[in-house]
Scaffold this motif. Structure first.
Motif, short mmCIF file in Angstrom:
data_model
loop_
_atom_site.label_atom_id
_atom_site.label_comp_id
_atom_site.label_asym_id
_atom_site.label_seq_id
_atom_site.Cartn_x
_atom_site.Cartn_y
_atom_site.Cartn_z
N LYS A 164 0.84 -1.21 0.00
CA LYS A 164 0.00 0.00 0.00
C LYS A 164 0.87 1.26 0.00
CE LYS A 164 -2.56 -1.08 3.54
NZ LYS A 164 -3.55 -1.00 4.61
N TYR B 29 -7.07 0.50 -2.06
CA TYR B 29 -8.20 -0.25 -1.49
C TYR B 29 -8.15 -1.71 -1.94
CZ TYR B 29 -13.00 -1.79 -0.71
OH TYR B 29 -14.11 -2.51 -0.33
N ARG B 30 -7.87 -1.95 -3.22
CA ARG B 30 -7.79 -3.32 -3.74
C ARG B 30 -6.66 -4.11 -3.08
NH1 ARG B 30 -10.87 -4.67 -8.06
NH2 ARG B 30 -9.43 -6.30 -8.74
N GLN C 15 -5.55 -3.60 -0.05
CA GLN C 15 -6.04 -3.87 1.31
C GLN C 15 -6.97 -5.09 1.33
OE1 GLN C 15 -5.31 -2.47 4.27
NE2 GLN C 15 -6.74 -3.82 5.31
N LYS C 16 -7.78 -5.21 0.29
CA LYS C 16 -8.75 -6.31 0.20
C LYS C 16 -8.16 -7.57 -0.43
CE LYS C 16 -12.22 -4.20 2.03
NZ LYS C 16 -12.73 -4.65 3.32
#
Length: 199
Positions: free
Chosen positions: A77, A182-183, A185-186
């Motif tokens: 990230k 965000y992707r 993180q997921k």
């Protein structure tokens, strides 16, 4: 190094590449029995054997021997967010993530995939940005050369184009960076478009 870790790594990488033991044998020039013994942890390969296997698997030899490749979503990230430095100067969006990628290359899970996507997108973005600005200058220069002068309205519309183009490009880049953070993180694959594969 313990054989079980190396054997697990070779087997994992071979399967990830979609290769059978026979295909790895053919690509590496080693015997099937040698591959089987390495994957079963019965023998520790020599330096030459490691080089052949790593070449056949299209990885660095360190990726085979460094079995402790870890998962660090925080670093991924941070590397992704580091491309926001393009706001200060467009080329920093390439340079900073490149330095972070090279520093941990082949040491973290998914770093090569994420790093290459970021860098390829940022290079493509820079090319489009500078090409758009240069094209506008060329059109403006051609207008001046063909008419001998230029109206204030045309000059203002040219400047408006530059501002709208720059804003659009910068917003697009920021949106992709946030979206892909965000992707990451997921635990999803990053998605950067448009991008040309330079690295």
């Amino acid at each position: 190094m313990k054989n079980k870790f190396l054997s697990k790594r070779v087997k994992e990488l071979r399967r990830r590449k979609g290769l059978s033991q026979e295909e790895l044998t053919e690509n590496s020039g080693l015997s099937l029995r040698t591959i089987q013994r390495i994957e079963n942890g019965e023998t520790e390969p020599t330096g030459d054997t490691l080089k052949r296997i790593s070449k056949a698997l299209n990885v660095n030899p360190e990726e085979l021997t460094d079995w402790a490749i870890i998962e660090d979503r925080g670093y991924l990230k941070a590397m992704n967010l580091s491309s926001l430095t393009f706001i200060l100067f467009p080329l920093l969006g390439i340079l900073v993530p490149s330095i972070m990628w090279i520093a941990k290359k082949d040491k973290l899970k998914d770093i090569n995939k994420v790093g290459k996507n970021i860098i390829n997108f940022q290079i493509t973005w820079n090319i489009i940005l500078f090409a758009g600005l240069i094209l506008n200058v060329v059109v403006l220069t051609n207008k001046i050369n063909s008419t001998g002068n230029i109206t204030a309205d045309y000059f203002i519309s040219s400047q408006k184009f530059n501002i709208i183009f720059l804003l659009t490009m910068y917003i697009l880049n920021v949106v992709f960076i946030i979206f892909n953070t965000y992707r990451i993180q997921k635990i999803q694959n990053v998605f950067y478009q448009p991008k040309i594969n330079f690295v």
